[in-house]
Design a protein around this motif. Structure first.
Motif, PDB file in Angstrom:
ATOM      1  N   GLY A  28       0.781  -1.230   0.000  1.00  0.00           N
ATOM      2  CA  GLY A  28       0.000   0.000   0.000  1.00  0.00           C
ATOM      3  C   GLY A  28       0.810   1.276   0.000  1.00  0.00           C
ATOM      4  O   GLY A  28       0.244   2.369   0.124  1.00  0.00           O
ATOM      5  N   ASN A  29       2.130   1.172  -0.157  1.00  0.00           N
ATOM      6  CA  ASN A  29       2.989   2.352  -0.197  1.00  0.00           C
ATOM      7  C   ASN A  29       3.459   2.584  -1.631  1.00  0.00           C
ATOM      8  O   ASN A  29       4.194   1.760  -2.187  1.00  0.00           O
ATOM      9  N   PRO A  30       3.053   3.689  -2.258  1.00  0.00           N
ATOM     10  CA  PRO A  30       3.354   3.914  -3.683  1.00  0.00           C
ATOM     11  C   PRO A  30       4.841   4.003  -3.970  1.00  0.00           C
ATOM     12  O   PRO A  30       5.654   4.382  -3.116  1.00  0.00           O
ATOM     13  N   ILE A  31       5.199   3.659  -5.209  1.00  0.00           N
ATOM     14  CA  ILE A  31       6.558   3.798  -5.719  1.00  0.00           C
ATOM     15  C   ILE A  31       6.501   4.642  -6.979  1.00  0.00           C
ATOM     16  O   ILE A  31       5.744   4.329  -7.907  1.00  0.00           O
ATOM     17  N   VAL A  32       7.275   5.728  -7.022  1.00  0.00           N
ATOM     18  CA  VAL A  32       7.373   6.564  -8.213  1.00  0.00           C
ATOM     19  C   VAL A  32       8.623   6.132  -8.975  1.00  0.00           C
ATOM     20  O   VAL A  32       9.741   6.221  -8.453  1.00  0.00           O
ATOM     21  N   LEU A  33       8.443   5.639 -10.195  1.00  0.00           N
ATOM     22  CA  LEU A  33       9.561   5.137 -10.991  1.00  0.00           C
ATOM     23  C   LEU A  33      10.320   6.299 -11.619  1.00  0.00           C
ATOM     24  O   LEU A  33       9.722   7.197 -12.209  1.00  0.00           O
ATOM     25  N   LEU A  34      11.664   6.233 -11.518  1.00  0.00           N
ATOM     26  CA  LEU A  34      12.488   7.351 -11.980  1.00  0.00           C
ATOM     27  C   LEU A  34      13.533   6.887 -12.994  1.00  0.00           C
ATOM     28  O   LEU A  34      13.300   5.951 -13.741  1.00  0.00           O
ATOM     29  N   ALA A  35      14.689   7.533 -13.038  1.00  0.00           N
ATOM     30  CA  ALA A  35      15.618   7.392 -14.159  1.00  0.00           C
ATOM     31  C   ALA A  35      16.013   5.949 -14.466  1.00  0.00           C
ATOM     32  O   ALA A  35      16.015   5.537 -15.619  1.00  0.00           O
ATOM     33  N   GLU A  36      16.364   5.159 -13.459  1.00  0.00           N
ATOM     34  CA  GLU A  36      16.843   3.806 -13.709  1.00  0.00           C
ATOM     35  C   GLU A  36      15.764   2.764 -13.461  1.00  0.00           C
ATOM     36  O   GLU A  36      16.049   1.621 -13.095  1.00  0.00           O
ATOM     37  N   ARG A  37      14.519   3.152 -13.720  1.00  0.00           N
ATOM     38  CA  ARG A  37      13.389   2.247 -13.538  1.00  0.00           C
ATOM     39  C   ARG A  37      13.516   1.017 -14.424  1.00  0.00           C
ATOM     40  O   ARG A  37      14.188   1.033 -15.452  1.00  0.00           O
ATOM     41  N   GLN A  38      12.826  -0.058 -14.028  1.00  0.00           N
ATOM     42  CA  GLN A  38      12.705  -1.208 -14.903  1.00  0.00           C
ATOM     43  C   GLN A  38      11.813  -0.836 -16.093  1.00  0.00           C
ATOM     44  O   GLN A  38      11.118   0.172 -16.053  1.00  0.00           O
ATOM     45  N   THR A  39      11.829  -1.623 -17.129  1.00  0.00           N
ATOM     46  CA  THR A  39      11.057  -1.280 -18.329  1.00  0.00           C
ATOM     47  C   THR A  39       9.641  -1.835 -18.303  1.00  0.00           C
ATOM     48  O   THR A  39       8.785  -1.382 -19.053  1.00  0.00           O
ATOM     49  N   THR A  40       9.388  -2.832 -17.456  1.00  0.00           N
ATOM     50  CA  THR A  40       8.037  -3.367 -17.297  1.00  0.00           C
ATOM     51  C   THR A  40       7.750  -3.560 -15.818  1.00  0.00           C
ATOM     52  O   THR A  40       8.672  -3.649 -14.996  1.00  0.00           O
ATOM     53  N   GLY A  41       6.467  -3.640 -15.482  1.00  0.00           N
ATOM     54  CA  GLY A  41       6.094  -3.859 -14.096  1.00  0.00           C
ATOM     55  C   GLY A  41       4.709  -4.464 -13.988  1.00  0.00           C
ATOM     56  O   GLY A  41       3.862  -4.253 -14.865  1.00  0.00           O
ATOM     57  N   GLY A  42       4.487  -5.227 -12.912  1.00  0.00           N
ATOM     58  CA  GLY A  42       3.215  -5.896 -12.744  1.00  0.00           C
ATOM     59  C   GLY A  42       2.336  -5.330 -11.653  1.00  0.00           C
ATOM     60  O   GLY A  42       1.203  -5.782 -11.459  1.00  0.00           O
ATOM     61  N   TYR A  43       2.834  -4.308 -10.906  1.00  0.00           N
ATOM     62  CA  TYR A  43       2.003  -3.675  -9.891  1.00  0.00           C
ATOM     63  C   TYR A  43       0.999  -2.739 -10.556  1.00  0.00           C
ATOM     64  O   TYR A  43       1.271  -2.193 -11.640  1.00  0.00           O
TER      65      TYR A  43
END
Length: 337
Positions: free
Chosen positions: A263-278
């Motif tokens: 329940g704690n958000p994650i803001v994806l930034l410069a070195e983020r992964q390219t895909t995600g399942g959340y």
């Protein structure tokens, strides 16, 4: 040699504007966290905005100039000084003499400072970029963070040169700079920072209370945050509706806000992964992504909703401002030459 790293401080890497065209292979774009600051630093020393710069984090870094150099410091204010205690001004070109010691010891505002050197820093080019990508071990200097003793080379200066005789000389004569500066868009210190976001594709998976809370609550940046993403905590976690089917991994972009099971958000930034399942519950407006680059663990933010059209207009206005800044800097540096 151009600069020697005496101390890297908390975290130091070589970055440019990132590597594009390889996300389909799982390679992150990466690049400078605060792109406007990195671009402005390059313009101030006569570089193209795509040249590599040094990205310093918070405090503790020390450098030594191995020859006379033009540099520019933009972004966060880490209280940069020479070894003799002279303050090195931000947001302007600064001429430093060979042997000048640069120390970033007194954190003041922001989180990241960018050091541009006339000509641009040399770096290991991988897939068209010199940006350090730590998880991939590529770019920068051997694909790693910088260490004490590392030598940073600058490319030869091409084109017009800055008129040094028109600059103000510091009391010691080791520094020279103009009276004008290019500041004005640094992130100002405040208790809660405003960040504009658009609704995400999966916002409907949140409970009604959580959807309200996304905009009503103040979130604090967690210590586990890094260049890949900033983790946010609040007094009450955001809940998803129970029984929803699981999602398959799908593409994510810079500024995507994911909501993991805790329940704690994650803001994806410069070195983020390219895909995600959340679940993707929001998308930070591009114009506000640099805000995160200058926030440190413990700082607070609050989200405010905008439409896609409003976000596009804000980004267009921002780019027009940057174009105007680049033009003005060019006129200041070279006049009619």
């Amino acid at each position: 040699m151009s600069l020697t790293m005496i101390k890297p401080g908390l975290f130091a890497t070589i970055q440019d504007l990132g590597r594009y065209g390889y996300q389909k292979y799982g390679v992150a774009i990466g690049g400078a966290m605060d792109e406007p600051a990195a671009r402005a630093a390059n313009w101030l020393v006569g570089n193209r905005d795509t040249e590599a710069v040094l990205e310093l984090t918070l405090t503790g870094a020390e450098l030594r100039a191995e020859r006379d150099l033009w540099i520019a410091l933009c972004g966060g204010d880490m209280g940069a000084q020479t070894g003799e205690g002279e303050v090195i001004p931000l947001w302007r070109p600064v001429w430093i003499a060979k042997g000048t010691h640069l120390a970033f010891r007194n954190y003041r505002t922001g989180c990241r400072t960018y050091v541009a050197v006339a000509g641009g820093l040399e770096g290991d080019i991988s897939m068209g970029s010199s940006s350090t990508y730590l998880r991939g071990g590529i770019g920068g200097l051997d694909g790693r963070t910088l260490r004490a003793g590392d030598v940073l080379e600058a490319k030869p200066i091409t084109g017009r040169t800055i008129a040094i005789d028109k600059l103000v000389t510091s009391p010691s004569g080791g520094l020279k700079w103009p009276l004008w500066h290019a500041g004005g868009f640094a992130v100002a210190p405040r208790e809660v920072h405003a960040v504009r976001i658009m609704p995400g594709e999966h916002q409907h998976r949140m409970t009604a209370e959580a959807q309200r809370g996304l905009y009503e609550r103040v979130f604090r940046i967690a210590p586990s945050s890094d260049r890949m993403g900033y983790r946010l905590h609040s007094d009450v976690s955001l809940k998803l509706i129970e029984g929803m089917p699981e999602l398959i991994s799908e593409p994510v972009v810079h500024g995507t806000i994911q909501l993991p099971p805790d329940g704690n958000p994650i803001v994806l930034l410069a070195e983020r992964q390219t895909t995600g399942g959340y679940p993707r519950i929001g998308q930070v407006a591009s114009v506000d992504i640099p805000v995160f680059a200058q926030l440190k663990p413990g700082d607070c933010i609050r989200f405010y909703p905008v439409t896609l059209q409003e976000a596009e207009e804000l980004k267009l206005e921002s780019e027009l401002d940057m174009d105007q800044l680049r033009t003005i800097i060019g006129l200041k540096l070279y006049g009619n030459k």
